[in-house]
Scaffold this motif. Structure first.
Motif, mmCIF file in Angstrom:
data_model
loop_
_atom_site.group_PDB
_atom_site.id
_atom_site.type_symbol
_atom_site.label_atom_id
_atom_site.label_comp_id
_atom_site.label_asym_id
_atom_site.label_seq_id
_atom_site.Cartn_x
_atom_site.Cartn_y
_atom_site.Cartn_z
ATOM 1 N N LEU A 198 17.661 12.202 18.554
ATOM 2 C CA LEU A 198 15.911 11.604 17.288
ATOM 3 C C LEU A 198 14.675 11.808 18.175
ATOM 4 O O LEU A 198 15.375 11.475 19.694
ATOM 5 N N ILE A 199 14.081 12.051 17.887
ATOM 6 C CA ILE A 199 12.790 12.443 18.803
ATOM 7 C C ILE A 199 11.899 11.373 18.332
ATOM 8 O O ILE A 199 11.214 11.277 17.803
ATOM 9 N N LEU A 200 11.519 10.326 19.382
ATOM 10 C CA LEU A 200 10.061 9.421 19.578
ATOM 11 C C LEU A 200 9.109 10.048 20.043
ATOM 12 O O LEU A 200 9.076 9.315 21.269
ATOM 13 N N LEU A 201 8.382 10.220 18.944
ATOM 14 C CA LEU A 201 7.260 11.274 19.621
ATOM 15 C C LEU A 201 5.981 9.899 18.954
ATOM 16 O O LEU A 201 5.629 10.203 18.055
ATOM 17 N N ASN A 202 5.079 10.247 20.165
ATOM 18 C CA ASN A 202 3.898 9.834 20.503
ATOM 19 C C ASN A 202 2.960 10.999 19.994
ATOM 20 O O ASN A 202 2.402 12.050 20.607
ATOM 21 N N CYS A 203 2.659 11.366 19.109
ATOM 22 C CA CYS A 203 1.904 12.110 18.714
ATOM 23 C C CYS A 203 0.386 12.694 18.905
ATOM 24 O O CYS A 203 -0.674 13.627 18.498
ATOM 25 N N GLU A 204 -0.242 11.394 19.585
ATOM 26 C CA GLU A 204 -1.625 11.993 20.314
ATOM 27 C C GLU A 204 -1.695 12.181 21.439
ATOM 28 O O GLU A 204 -1.765 13.198 21.831
ATOM 29 N N SER A 205 -0.668 12.240 22.566
ATOM 30 C CA SER A 205 -0.434 11.908 24.101
ATOM 31 C C SER A 205 1.157 13.349 23.642
ATOM 32 O O SER A 205 0.923 14.556 24.969
ATOM 33 N N LEU A 206 1.526 12.971 22.988
ATOM 34 C CA LEU A 206 2.513 14.061 22.907
ATOM 35 C C LEU A 206 4.230 13.565 23.756
ATOM 36 O O LEU A 206 4.656 14.473 24.205
ATOM 37 N N GLU A 207 3.690 12.645 23.925
ATOM 38 C CA GLU A 207 4.341 11.911 24.889
ATOM 39 C C GLU A 207 6.393 11.770 24.364
ATOM 40 O O GLU A 207 5.750 11.276 23.369
ATOM 41 N N HIS A 208 7.648 12.662 24.643
ATOM 42 C CA HIS A 208 8.374 11.468 23.673
ATOM 43 C C HIS A 208 9.197 11.537 24.271
ATOM 44 O O HIS A 208 10.113 11.362 25.974
ATOM 45 N N HIS A 209 10.178 10.786 23.168
ATOM 46 C CA HIS A 209 11.523 10.018 24.416
ATOM 47 C C HIS A 209 13.100 10.343 23.176
ATOM 48 O O HIS A 209 12.271 10.152 22.157
ATOM 49 N N LEU A 210 13.824 10.674 23.878
ATOM 50 C CA LEU A 210 14.782 10.772 23.065
ATOM 51 C C LEU A 210 15.869 9.900 22.962
ATOM 52 O O LEU A 210 16.231 9.018 23.361
ATOM 53 N N ILE A 211 16.278 10.073 21.204
ATOM 54 C CA ILE A 211 16.929 8.691 21.113
ATOM 55 C C ILE A 211 18.046 9.417 20.287
ATOM 56 O O ILE A 211 18.449 9.798 19.728
ATOM 57 N N ASP A 212 19.926 8.748 20.622
ATOM 58 C CA ASP A 212 20.613 8.881 20.621
ATOM 59 C C ASP A 212 20.471 8.954 18.869
ATOM 60 O O ASP A 212 20.626 7.815 18.343
ATOM 61 N N ALA A 213 20.645 9.901 18.374
ATOM 62 C CA ALA A 213 20.984 9.610 16.221
ATOM 63 C C ALA A 213 23.060 9.824 16.188
ATOM 64 O O ALA A 213 23.284 10.298 15.828
#
Ligand code: GLA
Length: 376
Positions: free
Chosen positions: A173-188
């Motif tokens: 899953l992508i935990l995405l900050n829609c402003e900075s576009l910083e993102h972390h991948l999380i095990d689905a």
């Protein structure tokens, strides 16, 4: 196949997306939790030796245009996804595109809230980028696709769909900050639960206009908040207490829209932490809260979606359910115990038919990689 033929042709597989939580948050600068899925649009694109572009879609017919002519909005909506992307690429890389044929087929239902549109836009953008060596980064292709949606299609969407479709990864899953576009991948990892979509097969025509209205209401809310609290640049960042303290200042339904956004952003971060700890049931409980907010405060649900979510309330084998995507039709997303999937989909189909006289289409989905270019 000769090297020359390979260079003149690409095959693109472009996925749809699900969103676990964080709905109507992307254009408010907050967090979303989407993933690319294993249902895809396939685009077969080939260079021609002239300046004519011919795009054929199984479902929509054929579109033809000259690459050197200015591109205009079409009265046929699916054509705008194509025209918008090509227009964006032309502006970024003037003179570099040439004639091509593109053949589109899709496993993704249209208007079901799983982003068949972003799949088409991003697949075309990435395919043409590769075929014509445009050397644009993924992030630029995402932006071109989003702007195509704004300027040609007419939906003032956020970045979530295009980002998930392009950057998705299998099992993540992508935990995405829609402003900075910083993102972390999380095990689905939702075991022992599966992700089941229930496609209502309805798409109410309010979808585009009300979507854009919500965006305007959120902008109004932020302006009012900023008068007293100029430090907030995005509605998703504003704490609930601040919104409550300004309750009297908001016109119409702006207060309840703002409250939903603030709560949903907080919920998304909480949800991401829960899923990382394997707490699927607690995560599911937050999905129900999201649905309630979307239905009662943000008012983007409809009777078909509410009915399907309600149906799960007394089923202990379903730990989470909510409407997904922009709303006014499309799908619910459900977390259903492995051994209950068949019984659940039969029950839902039967009850939905009884209530609305319509066919329900259940789909089991899994996560997958984002847009992939195959040469074959
Ligand atoms: C649509 C839009 C997205 C997002 C969702 C709601 O899918 O394209 O940008 O706003 O609705 O979360």
């Amino acid at each position: 196949m000769s090297q020359n033929l390979i260079e003149n042709r690409v095959v693109v597989k472009s996925p749809g997306r699900i969103n676990l939580i964080g709905e109507h948050i992307d254009y408010n600068g907050g967090y979303v939790l989407p993933a690319a899925i294993n249902l895809k649009v396939t685009l077969k694109i080939q260079k021609t030796d002239n300046t004519i572009c011919t795009v054929s879609s199984e479902q929509g017919g054929t579109l033809s245009f000259d690459i050197n002519q200015p591109l205009k909005i079409s009265a046929t909506q699916w054509e705008n996804y194509i025209l918008g992307v090509v227009d964006g690429l032309k502006k970024k890389r003037p003179g570099r595109l040439d004639g091509f044929d593109c053949d589109i087929s899709s496993e993704l239902p249209i208007g079901a809230g799983i982003s068949s549109s972003a799949a088409l836009e991003c697949g075309l953008a990435k395919g043409l980028n590769s075929l014509f060596d445009l050397e644009l980064e993924d992030i630029e292709l995402i932006e071109i696709s989003r702007i195509a949606e704004h300027n040609f299609v007419g939906t003032k969407c956020g970045v979530m769909d295009q980002f998930a479709v392009t950057m998705g990864q299998f099992n993540k899953l992508i935990l995405l900050n829609c402003e900075s576009l910083e993102h972390h991948l999380i095990d689905a990892d939702f075991s022992p639960y599966k992700i089941i979509l229930l496609n209502t097969n309805v798409s109410h025509n309010l979808a585009t206009s009300e979507y854009n209205n919500r965006r305007v209401e959120c902008e109004q809310a932020l302006k009012i908040i900023q008068k007293k609290h100029p430090q907030f640049s995005f509605l998703a960042d504003v704490p609930e207490t601040v919104i409550e303290s300004l309750k009297e200042k908001f016109p119409g339904k702006v207060f309840q829209r703002a409250l939903y956004v603030s709560r949903e952003n907080t919920r998304t971060l909480e949800a991401a932490a829960l899923i990382q700890k394997g707490k699927v049931k607690e995560f599911g409980a937050l999905m129900y809260q999201t649905h309630l907010g979307l239905s009662k405060k943000y008012e983007v649900s409809c009777s078909e979606l509410d009915f399907l979510v309600d149906l799960t309330q007394n089923l202990p084998q379903v730990v989470g359910s909510r409407m997904m995507g922009g709303g006014f039709g499309g799908c619910t997303i459900n977390l259903v115990k492995n051994d209950f999937v068949n019984a659940f989909t039969h029950l839902a189909e039967e009850q939905y038919q009884k209530e609305f006289g319509k066919v329900l289409s259940p789909v089991e989905v899994a996560t997958s990689n984002g847009v992939e270019i195959l040469y074959s």
